[in-house]
Design an enzyme around this catalytic site. Structure first.
Site, PDB file in Angstrom:
ATOM      1  CG  PHE A   1      -1.626   5.658  14.266  1.00  0.00           C
ATOM      2  CD1 PHE A   1      -0.806   5.386  15.335  1.00  0.00           C
ATOM      3  CD2 PHE A   1      -1.646   6.955  13.755  1.00  0.00           C
ATOM      4  CE1 PHE A   1      -0.011   6.359  15.904  1.00  0.00           C
ATOM      5  CE2 PHE A   1      -0.846   7.939  14.304  1.00  0.00           C
ATOM      6  CZ  PHE A   1      -0.032   7.644  15.383  1.00  0.00           C
TER       7      PHE A   1
ATOM      8  CG  ASP B   1      -6.437  -5.502   6.684  1.00  0.00           C
ATOM      9  OD1 ASP B   1      -5.819  -5.366   7.768  1.00  0.00           O
ATOM     10  OD2 ASP B   1      -7.159  -4.617   6.200  1.00  0.00           O
TER      11      ASP B   1
ATOM     12  CG  ASN C   1      -0.185  -0.070   2.504  1.00  0.00           C
ATOM     13  OD1 ASN C   1       0.494   0.868   2.877  1.00  0.00           O
ATOM     14  ND2 ASN C   1      -0.281  -1.200   3.201  1.00  0.00           N
TER      15      ASN C   1
ATOM     16  CE  LYS D   1      -7.282  -3.285  15.711  1.00  0.00           C
ATOM     17  NZ  LYS D   1      -6.212  -3.480  14.719  1.00  0.00           N
TER      18      LYS D   1
ATOM     19  N   PRO E   1      -1.977 -11.847  10.795  1.00  0.00           N
ATOM     20  CG  PRO E   1       0.059 -12.217  11.873  1.00  0.00           C
ATOM     21  CD  PRO E   1      -0.631 -12.383  10.550  1.00  0.00           C
ATOM     22  CG  ASP E   2      -4.872  -6.602  14.711  1.00  0.00           C
ATOM     23  OD1 ASP E   2      -3.926  -5.961  15.210  1.00  0.00           O
ATOM     24  OD2 ASP E   2      -5.962  -6.089  14.406  1.00  0.00           O
TER      25      ASP E   2
HETATM   26  O1  C5P Z   1      -8.087  -2.590  12.437  1.00  0.00           O
HETATM   27  P1  C5P Z   1      -7.186  -1.665  11.739  1.00  0.00           P
HETATM   28  O2  C5P Z   1      -6.310  -2.340  10.724  1.00  0.00           O
HETATM   29  O3  C5P Z   1      -7.837  -0.435  11.179  1.00  0.00           O
HETATM   30  O4  C5P Z   1      -6.254  -1.136  12.927  1.00  0.00           O
HETATM   31  C1  C5P Z   1      -5.201  -0.273  12.690  1.00  0.00           C
HETATM   32  C2  C5P Z   1      -4.204  -0.392  13.782  1.00  0.00           C
HETATM   33  O5  C5P Z   1      -3.833  -1.739  14.006  1.00  0.00           O
HETATM   34  C3  C5P Z   1      -2.918   0.314  13.431  1.00  0.00           C
HETATM   35  O6  C5P Z   1      -2.367   0.775  14.635  1.00  0.00           O
HETATM   36  C4  C5P Z   1      -2.088  -0.798  12.809  1.00  0.00           C
HETATM   37  O7  C5P Z   1      -0.702  -0.528  12.890  1.00  0.00           O
HETATM   38  C5  C5P Z   1      -2.480  -1.991  13.631  1.00  0.00           C
HETATM   39  N1  C5P Z   1      -2.471  -3.268  12.881  1.00  0.00           N
HETATM   40  C6  C5P Z   1      -1.570  -4.259  13.200  1.00  0.00           C
HETATM   41  N2  C5P Z   1      -1.579  -5.451  12.521  1.00  0.00           N
HETATM   42  C7  C5P Z   1      -2.477  -5.678  11.543  1.00  0.00           C
HETATM   43  C8  C5P Z   1      -3.406  -4.672  11.199  1.00  0.00           C
HETATM   44  C9  C5P Z   1      -3.376  -3.472  11.891  1.00  0.00           C
HETATM   45  O8  C5P Z   1      -0.728  -4.051  14.106  1.00  0.00           O
HETATM   46  N3  C5P Z   1      -2.460  -6.826  10.903  1.00  0.00           N
END
Ligand code: C5P
Length: 403
Positions: A330, A286, A217, A348, A312-313
């Site tokens: 963020f 994502d 991106n 979160k 993974p998040d």
């Molecule tokens: O849920 P969303 O992607 O909008 O959340 C954004 C936040 O989560 C940002 O702080 C981003 O750096 C973090 N994030 C992450 N790992 C992911 C997706 C988002 O740490 N896979």
């Protein structure tokens, strides 16, 4: 051009006296004068007689917009006492280059020219950036003088190790103007995060499709890098886990370069010991291709289907750790910022989330953000990312539990 008069960024409103003593690095003091001025400071240059033999006062006058001084009798200062008047209402004196001779005079408390008298009569901090041959730097006399100055509260900037004008290589090179500017900015930053470890993610991730292609991106990494810089200036130990960006590593920051989300997660978790703050700024993809091709995918007339699996998040995983650090997320949203951002913060389980409307900040140097935390929403004025980073760090320091 937006109006930043309400935003105190960089060195705006500061008055800096730049002392230039006699050494070949004096030519870099010209660039330094411009660089400090560009940060918003009012720069007044004072040269020693030897310094003025390398670069003329006229050069510094033109670059700073203020007359440059060399001697006591040099032009009319209303009260006839430039060694007193120049140093008053001044935020700091920076001597760059500081020659071995000037350092010796400073250490002994001499006042036999305007610059040394000004340093002796000062009521503001003094910083010196030594520049000399490596043998001169390592000579016990210089070592003694520098130690004495440091014991007297003088701040030493550098010197760097490297190639010298005399052709030798070793310690004694003056720090580059950019590094000196960074040192000045750090010097004026309150050490709100001293003794703390901060880990950040920044930039995009790149998820391979085959050896030459991938999904990514347009995140520039600027906000994450600005936050890493602001944390370092505030005295923290900073680790920046960065996806592919075109930015240099910030001063005083340990950067770990990664490509994919999985690598980013591994490096973040490898840094979790002793961490106080985790700031997730990265625009993590994502999804990633389920099975990247080992060889370059060949073009054919048929449709190509890519199977994607969720990444993974990283932030949610860190926030769910039993002894989670203070986590900051963020969120960039296209509409209903308040509802989505606050919702995400709670989903979160983050003590803090910084939200902005999409299109406002991506890639640019400025942004408009709102900080969401337990105490509510705190909108910040539209401003450079460097300024926003400082304000976010101040807010983190306020909410961070005591050690
Ligand atoms: O849920 P969303 O992607 O909008 O959340 C954004 C936040 O989560 C940002 O702080 C981003 O750096 C973090 N994030 C992450 N790992 C992911 C997706 C988002 O740490 N896979």
């Amino acid at each position: 051009m937006p109006d930043y008069t309400y935003v105190i960024d960089g060195l705006h409103g500061r008055r800096i006296v730049l002392g230039v003593s006699g050494g070949i690095a004096a030519y870099k003091a010209a660039e330094l004068t411009r660089a400090i001025g560009r940060l918003g400071a009012d720069v007044h240059v004072v040269l020693t007689e030897a310094g003025a033999r390398f670069v003329t006062p006229m050069t510094f006058h033109a670059l700073s917009g203020n007359r440059a001084w060399t001697g006591f009798q040099d032009g009319e200062m209303e009260d006839g006492m430039p060694h007193i008047t120049l140093g008053r209402r001044t935020d700091a004196i920076l001597v760059a280059p500081a020659s071995a001779n000037f350092i010796a005079r400073l250490a002994a408390g001499f006042a036999n020219d305007l610059l040394s008298a000004l340093c002796l009569a000062r009521d503001c901090p003094l910083l010196i950036a030594p520049a000399m041959n490596r043998q001169m730097w390592e000579n016990p006399a210089t070592r003694r003088n520098v130690e004495r100055l440091q014991a007297d509260g003088v701040t030493l900037l550098g010197p760097a190790v490297g190639e010298q004008a005399c052709g030798e290589t070793g310690p004694g090179r003056m720090l580059e103007p950019e590094a000196l500017c960074e040192a000045l900015l750090a010097f004026f930053t309150p050490k709100l995060l001293a003794g703390r470890k901060v880990v950040l993610t920044a930039g995009p991730t790149f998820e391979a499709i085959d050896p030459v292609r991938g999904i990514t991106n347009s995140s520039s990494g600027k906000m994450g890098y600005a936050l890493a810089t602001a944390s370092a200036r505030a005295g923290a130990e900073v680790v920046l886990v960065s996806g592919p960006v075109a930015l240099p590593a910030p001063a005083g920051v340990r950067r770990i370069e990664v490509t994919s989300a999985l690598q980013m997660r591994d490096e973040v978790f490898a840094e979790m010991t002793g961490v106080d703050v985790f700031i997730a700024v990265a625009a993590v993809a994502d999804y990633r291709p389920a099975e990247p091709a080992v060889r370059k995918v060949k073009k054919s007339g048929a449709a190509l289907h890519l199977q994607l699996v969720p990444n993974p998040d990283i932030l949610a995983e860190v926030a769910a750790l039993p002894e989670a650090p203070f986590c900051v997320g963020f969120a960039a949203e296209s509409h209903d910022l308040d509802a989505y951002a606050e919702g995400k913060r709670q989903a979160k389980r983050l003590p803090m989330l910084v939200g902005n409307l999409l299109g406002d900040g991506l890639g640019g140097d400025e942004n408009t953000v709102v900080i969401y935390d337990e105490e509510g929403r705190h909108p910040l004025p539209r401003a450079p990312k460097t300024y926003l980073a400082r304000r976010i760090v101040e807010r983190i320091a306020r909410l961070l539990p005591a050690k």
